[in-house]
Design an enzyme around this catalytic site. Sequence first.
Site, PDB file in Angstrom:
ATOM      1  N   TYR A 137      36.824 -13.702   7.285  1.00  0.00           N
ATOM      2  CA  TYR A 137      36.140 -14.875   6.738  1.00  0.00           C
ATOM      3  C   TYR A 137      36.171 -14.857   5.217  1.00  0.00           C
ATOM      4  CZ  TYR A 137      34.078 -16.154  11.239  1.00  0.00           C
ATOM      5  OH  TYR A 137      33.884 -16.548  12.525  1.00  0.00           O
TER       6      TYR A 137
ATOM      7  N   LYS B 273       7.558   5.220  15.420  1.00  0.00           N
ATOM      8  CA  LYS B 273       7.442   3.760  15.284  1.00  0.00           C
ATOM      9  C   LYS B 273       8.823   3.102  15.284  1.00  0.00           C
ATOM     10  CE  LYS B 273       7.218   4.466  10.323  1.00  0.00           C
ATOM     11  NZ  LYS B 273       6.353   4.712   9.180  1.00  0.00           N
TER      12      LYS B 273
HETATM   13  C1  LIG Z   1       6.801   5.843   8.513  1.00  0.00           C
HETATM   14  C2  LIG Z   1       5.759   6.686   7.879  1.00  0.00           C
HETATM   15  C3  LIG Z   1       5.972   8.061   7.703  1.00  0.00           C
HETATM   16  C4  LIG Z   1       7.309   8.715   7.950  1.00  0.00           C
HETATM   17  O1  LIG Z   1       8.178   8.478   6.858  1.00  0.00           O
HETATM   18  P1  LIG Z   1       9.644   9.116   6.788  1.00  0.00           P
HETATM   19  O2  LIG Z   1      10.123   8.786   5.434  1.00  0.00           O
HETATM   20  O3  LIG Z   1      10.439   8.433   7.854  1.00  0.00           O
HETATM   21  O4  LIG Z   1       9.493  10.558   7.048  1.00  0.00           O
HETATM   22  C5  LIG Z   1       4.905   8.814   7.249  1.00  0.00           C
HETATM   23  N1  LIG Z   1       3.710   8.248   6.947  1.00  0.00           N
HETATM   24  C6  LIG Z   1       3.495   6.924   7.068  1.00  0.00           C
HETATM   25  C7  LIG Z   1       2.174   6.355   6.705  1.00  0.00           C
HETATM   26  C8  LIG Z   1       4.505   6.094   7.528  1.00  0.00           C
HETATM   27  O5  LIG Z   1       4.290   4.779   7.632  1.00  0.00           O
END
Ligand SMILES: *Cc1c(COP(=O)(O)O)cnc(C)c1O
Length: 363
Positions: A254, A35
């Site tokens: 800045y 994702k």
């Molecule tokens: C993003 C996600 C993961 C992966 O999590 P990590 O900490 O990046 O390993 C697993 N399960 C769900 C439901 C997620 O949304």
Amino acid sequence: MTRATRARINTDALRHNLTRAREIAPGTRIMACVKANGYGHGLVEAARAFRGADAFAVACLEEALEIRSAGLGHPVVLLEGIHRQREVELVRENGFELVLHDHAQLDVLEASGLPQKLWLKIDTGMHRLGFPPEQAEAVLARIQRGNLAEGPLRYMTHLASADELQGTPDTGEQIRQFKALTRDWPGERSIANSAGVIDWPESHEQWIRPGIMLYGVTPFSDRHGRDVGLLPAMTVSTELIAIKSVEKGGRVGYGGGWSAAHDMPLGIAAIGYGDGYPWHVANGTPVLINGRPSRVVGRVSMDMITVDLSDHPQARVGDEVILWGESEGGEARLPVETVARHAGTIPYELLCGVTRRVKFDVD
Ligand SMILES: *Cc1c(COP(=O)(O)O)cnc(C)c1O
């Protein structure tokens, strides 16, 4: 001038990390989380590198369709499911799997009359997505009555604090609760995110759902990817575009919040929050210049940062500055976990936050 800001993606490292996940959780199936544009590494590039995974997990339909467009026929799990009637057909056509976490989604599935591949999500304490355990039996009955599931139903829950050994809610308790609830249900289960995979073997079950670890990074504050056998896959770098000196007491950037304790040389590097290097990065945050340590001084601008060249008398315009990651040969390293700590954020946000202006080199 053309911009030297680059994100180098090491696909060998991505492949290595998938193998490492299999070693840590032998005998499980892997739902590789790609994702958010593959945690900033490029969704298609990441998915291709992880083609040995058993499934992919994404947040939304757009991401799932990108995987199909890349010619990958793997199972794809929509972690947030769907909640619109018009999405139902597309999901079925592509054979996507849905996480079912809310009653409104049951309404949509019932109205569609089309069975779907489903993962029932139980909320064991994260209090984000999922049905409360006490509703589970009623939901199961509704799924059966409506003939809503295609193939065997599967079950998942999500850990809220597995990256902390004394976290709240208690990870051991979340795992025990999920296992107790689902004990007599037929079908496969999934609990573990990366922290679960690495630190909580009792969470492995039939499917693991690693994300950040596949990119060579840990979710922990006290261990980096290489400490657990992972190889970081993203290096963000740029070049020095100016070199100057500042006198004792001279103020930089800045707001002039930082002033030189003595006469010193400074470098200006072409990266800033417009590239995803956060404004919150603090004075003193490490960078690597020609593979050797230096630090940020003054505030991060949109397009530039200022770095301390006191220990870099040889530095010249055009020299390489690494913001996180590793030099080409791997001998100089700056873990993204370290930079995240200095920026008051988590490595996930840094990886996802690299902007479109940065050139991606995939090798
Ligand atoms: C993003 C996600 C993961 C992966 O999590 P990590 O900490 O990046 O390993 C697993 N399960 C769900 C439901 C997620 O949304």
